[in-house]
Design a protein around this motif. Sequence first.
Motif, PDB file in Angstrom:
ATOM      1  N   HIS A  83      -6.197  -1.047   1.179  1.00  0.00           N
ATOM      2  CA  HIS A  83      -7.218  -1.721   1.975  1.00  0.00           C
ATOM      3  C   HIS A  83      -7.754  -0.761   3.028  1.00  0.00           C
ATOM      4  O   HIS A  83      -7.051   0.144   3.483  1.00  0.00           O
ATOM      5  CB  HIS A  83      -6.624  -2.939   2.701  1.00  0.00           C
ATOM      6  CG  HIS A  83      -6.143  -4.013   1.778  1.00  0.00           C
ATOM      7  ND1 HIS A  83      -6.993  -4.789   1.041  1.00  0.00           N
ATOM      8  CD2 HIS A  83      -4.889  -4.433   1.475  1.00  0.00           C
ATOM      9  CE1 HIS A  83      -6.290  -5.660   0.317  1.00  0.00           C
ATOM     10  NE2 HIS A  83      -5.017  -5.446   0.561  1.00  0.00           N
ATOM     11  N   HIS A  84      -8.997  -0.989   3.431  1.00  0.00           N
ATOM     12  CA  HIS A  84      -9.491  -0.291   4.610  1.00  0.00           C
ATOM     13  C   HIS A  84      -8.577  -0.659   5.781  1.00  0.00           C
ATOM     14  O   HIS A  84      -8.044  -1.775   5.844  1.00  0.00           O
ATOM     15  CB  HIS A  84     -10.933  -0.694   4.911  1.00  0.00           C
ATOM     16  CG  HIS A  84     -11.589   0.181   5.939  1.00  0.00           C
ATOM     17  ND1 HIS A  84     -11.332   0.062   7.285  1.00  0.00           N
ATOM     18  CD2 HIS A  84     -12.479   1.196   5.814  1.00  0.00           C
ATOM     19  CE1 HIS A  84     -12.041   0.969   7.943  1.00  0.00           C
ATOM     20  NE2 HIS A  84     -12.746   1.671   7.075  1.00  0.00           N
ATOM     21  N   GLN A  85      -8.393   0.253   6.735  1.00  0.00           N
ATOM     22  CA  GLN A  85      -7.494  -0.009   7.855  1.00  0.00           C
ATOM     23  C   GLN A  85      -7.889  -1.264   8.627  1.00  0.00           C
ATOM     24  O   GLN A  85      -7.028  -2.026   9.085  1.00  0.00           O
ATOM     25  CB  GLN A  85      -7.452   1.193   8.801  1.00  0.00           C
ATOM     26  CG  GLN A  85      -6.407   1.093   9.894  1.00  0.00           C
ATOM     27  CD  GLN A  85      -4.992   1.125   9.352  1.00  0.00           C
ATOM     28  OE1 GLN A  85      -4.682   1.916   8.474  1.00  0.00           O
ATOM     29  NE2 GLN A  85      -4.128   0.254   9.872  1.00  0.00           N
ATOM     30  N   GLU A 129       0.836  -1.199   0.000  1.00  0.00           N
ATOM     31  CA  GLU A 129       0.000   0.000   0.000  1.00  0.00           C
ATOM     32  C   GLU A 129       0.873   1.253   0.000  1.00  0.00           C
ATOM     33  O   GLU A 129       1.906   1.277   0.669  1.00  0.00           O
ATOM     34  CB  GLU A 129      -0.905   0.015   1.232  1.00  0.00           C
ATOM     35  CG  GLU A 129      -1.928  -1.130   1.252  1.00  0.00           C
ATOM     36  CD  GLU A 129      -2.940  -0.936   2.369  1.00  0.00           C
ATOM     37  OE1 GLU A 129      -3.778  -0.021   2.264  1.00  0.00           O
ATOM     38  OE2 GLU A 129      -2.865  -1.689   3.347  1.00  0.00           O
ATOM     39  N   THR A 168      -2.112  -1.409  -4.104  1.00  0.00           N
ATOM     40  CA  THR A 168      -3.467  -1.660  -3.614  1.00  0.00           C
ATOM     41  C   THR A 168      -3.698  -0.782  -2.397  1.00  0.00           C
ATOM     42  O   THR A 168      -2.735  -0.251  -1.818  1.00  0.00           O
ATOM     43  CB  THR A 168      -3.661  -3.144  -3.237  1.00  0.00           C
ATOM     44  OG1 THR A 168      -5.024  -3.390  -2.893  1.00  0.00           O
ATOM     45  CG2 THR A 168      -2.779  -3.528  -2.059  1.00  0.00           C
ATOM     46  N   GLN A 188      -8.761   5.383   3.515  1.00  0.00           N
ATOM     47  CA  GLN A 188      -9.015   4.018   3.993  1.00  0.00           C
ATOM     48  C   GLN A 188      -9.529   4.013   5.437  1.00  0.00           C
ATOM     49  O   GLN A 188      -9.627   2.955   6.056  1.00  0.00           O
ATOM     50  CB  GLN A 188      -7.752   3.154   3.876  1.00  0.00           C
ATOM     51  CG  GLN A 188      -6.629   3.459   4.854  1.00  0.00           C
ATOM     52  CD  GLN A 188      -5.760   4.615   4.440  1.00  0.00           C
ATOM     53  OE1 GLN A 188      -6.150   5.480   3.669  1.00  0.00           O
ATOM     54  NE2 GLN A 188      -4.554   4.654   4.968  1.00  0.00           N
ATOM     55  N   GLU A 190      -9.287  -3.977   7.435  1.00  0.00           N
ATOM     56  CA  GLU A 190      -8.837  -5.120   6.634  1.00  0.00           C
ATOM     57  C   GLU A 190      -7.320  -5.262   6.682  1.00  0.00           C
ATOM     58  O   GLU A 190      -6.790  -6.381   6.751  1.00  0.00           O
ATOM     59  CB  GLU A 190      -9.309  -4.958   5.195  1.00  0.00           C
ATOM     60  CG  GLU A 190     -10.810  -4.997   5.048  1.00  0.00           C
ATOM     61  CD  GLU A 190     -11.280  -4.612   3.662  1.00  0.00           C
ATOM     62  OE1 GLU A 190     -12.215  -5.270   3.162  1.00  0.00           O
ATOM     63  OE2 GLU A 190     -10.726  -3.662   3.072  1.00  0.00           O
ATOM     64  N   ARG A 191      -6.624  -4.139   6.624  1.00  0.00           N
ATOM     65  CA  ARG A 191      -5.160  -4.173   6.711  1.00  0.00           C
ATOM     66  C   ARG A 191      -4.709  -4.845   8.013  1.00  0.00           C
ATOM     67  O   ARG A 191      -3.816  -5.709   8.003  1.00  0.00           O
ATOM     68  CB  ARG A 191      -4.618  -2.743   6.634  1.00  0.00           C
ATOM     69  CG  ARG A 191      -3.104  -2.605   6.846  1.00  0.00           C
ATOM     70  CD  ARG A 191      -2.702  -1.137   6.758  1.00  0.00           C
ATOM     71  NE  ARG A 191      -1.330  -0.918   7.168  1.00  0.00           N
ATOM     72  CZ  ARG A 191      -0.277  -0.986   6.350  1.00  0.00           C
ATOM     73  NH1 ARG A 191      -0.445  -1.271   5.078  1.00  0.00           N
ATOM     74  NH2 ARG A 191       0.951  -0.763   6.802  1.00  0.00           N
ATOM     75  N   ASN A 215      -5.589  -8.619   8.040  1.00  0.00           N
ATOM     76  CA  ASN A 215      -4.644  -9.359   7.197  1.00  0.00           C
ATOM     77  C   ASN A 215      -3.297  -9.525   7.883  1.00  0.00           C
ATOM     78  O   ASN A 215      -2.605 -10.537   7.678  1.00  0.00           O
ATOM     79  CB  ASN A 215      -4.457  -8.643   5.859  1.00  0.00           C
ATOM     80  CG  ASN A 215      -5.712  -8.667   5.008  1.00  0.00           C
ATOM     81  OD1 ASN A 215      -6.605  -9.492   5.222  1.00  0.00           O
ATOM     82  ND2 ASN A 215      -5.809  -7.765   4.049  1.00  0.00           N
ATOM     83  N   TRP A 245     -16.620   1.997   9.407  1.00  0.00           N
ATOM     84  CA  TRP A 245     -16.586   0.570   9.101  1.00  0.00           C
ATOM     85  C   TRP A 245     -17.941  -0.085   9.369  1.00  0.00           C
ATOM     86  O   TRP A 245     -18.388  -0.208  10.488  1.00  0.00           O
ATOM     87  CB  TRP A 245     -15.496  -0.104   9.944  1.00  0.00           C
ATOM     88  CG  TRP A 245     -15.380  -1.581   9.740  1.00  0.00           C
ATOM     89  CD1 TRP A 245     -15.756  -2.565  10.614  1.00  0.00           C
ATOM     90  CD2 TRP A 245     -14.838  -2.260   8.600  1.00  0.00           C
ATOM     91  NE1 TRP A 245     -15.483  -3.807  10.090  1.00  0.00           N
ATOM     92  CE2 TRP A 245     -14.922  -3.654   8.857  1.00  0.00           C
ATOM     93  CE3 TRP A 245     -14.289  -1.831   7.388  1.00  0.00           C
ATOM     94  CZ2 TRP A 245     -14.474  -4.607   7.947  1.00  0.00           C
ATOM     95  CZ3 TRP A 245     -13.848  -2.781   6.481  1.00  0.00           C
ATOM     96  CH2 TRP A 245     -13.941  -4.143   6.762  1.00  0.00           C
TER      97      TRP A 245
END
Length: 359
Positions: A146-148, A140, A144, A302, A150-151, A154, A306
């Motif tokens: 990601h929303h925080q 990132e 790509t 991002q 999701e980051r 992951n 949520w």
Amino acid sequence: MNIHWNDCKKILCIRLDNMGDLLMSTPAFRALKESFQCHLTLLTSAAAAPVTADIPEIDQVIVFNAPWVKHDHVATPETYQQLVETLRKEHFDAAIIFTVYSQNPLPTAMLAFEAGIPLRLAYCRENPYQLLTHWIPDEEPLHTVHHQVERDINLVAFTGAKVMSTKLSLQTHETHWPAIIKKMRLYGADHLKPWIVIHPMVQDAKRQYNFYKWVEIGKQIIAHHQCQLLITGNTGEEADAEALKEAIGEGAINLAGTLSVAEFALLIRKSPLVISVNTGTIHIAAATATPVIVLYALTNLQHTPWRVRSEVLYFDVPPSLQSKNVLLQYAYQQIPKHQLKKATVENVLKAVNKLLQPV
């Protein structure tokens, strides 16, 4: 010392920035707790610490204002060394470093390394060599975004942690309600009549929304919805909130600086709608399932609310206030600004009408 993630019973999670960032990490914390049945210690900033008492996944909190993170506190080599010794004495099995993509994890990785924590995990753009035992190359924002939430999920998934729920974690307590009612009455609000919360102030100047547009929004909401407008804010923002209250006129109530974090979270939970700039308030709203309208400066896109009913309306940041961080500059250049719904007074009022409708 050979240790595997499945054997980790004492994990240090490091999230050194702000309250909203911390709340977005809570689904990842829950995954660690549920997967490894571990004792979870959080190392965080003074700015984020007040909300930690109501995050049930956290067993212990250590506060440190790191010199590599933006805040008003002065750090010294002595306080840093004291922290290293504190962490060393805790004998953690692992440290997991949570960051926004524009942050460099290596100072924090060095901290964990010096504290002798055997497993150290983070996203990192450059090769960390021995500072991290487990390195996820950070793609990132170049490849790509990601929303925080999701980051962070992951990140912990790399350990084998399983995510059962992605809901933000924040408890509220009805025991605070009598104190909130008392404060509402003291400042001229009636808890038995309808209200909407607006949270207009923010410490970061580039996220400030136009004062006169706030005034127009406030007047129109009071007139069209026959409700009270509760203006909230942090300690130190009372004067700005009072100026806004006076400009809006009858129906506006200034509660800035009067509520604890726990009281504020309960007030948000009991509110039909919150209107805020992009700050920790929007993540409290998401955690309490409160509909929220965000007047969102074009910064970290991002960090939107949520999985809650929301409308995100955007406004640009003046060139003089735009970040000098080259990654944020790159991300800013990629934003399809013409496709975003603008934070005009008209669009805010339409969003209010929409979100006040029952689902």
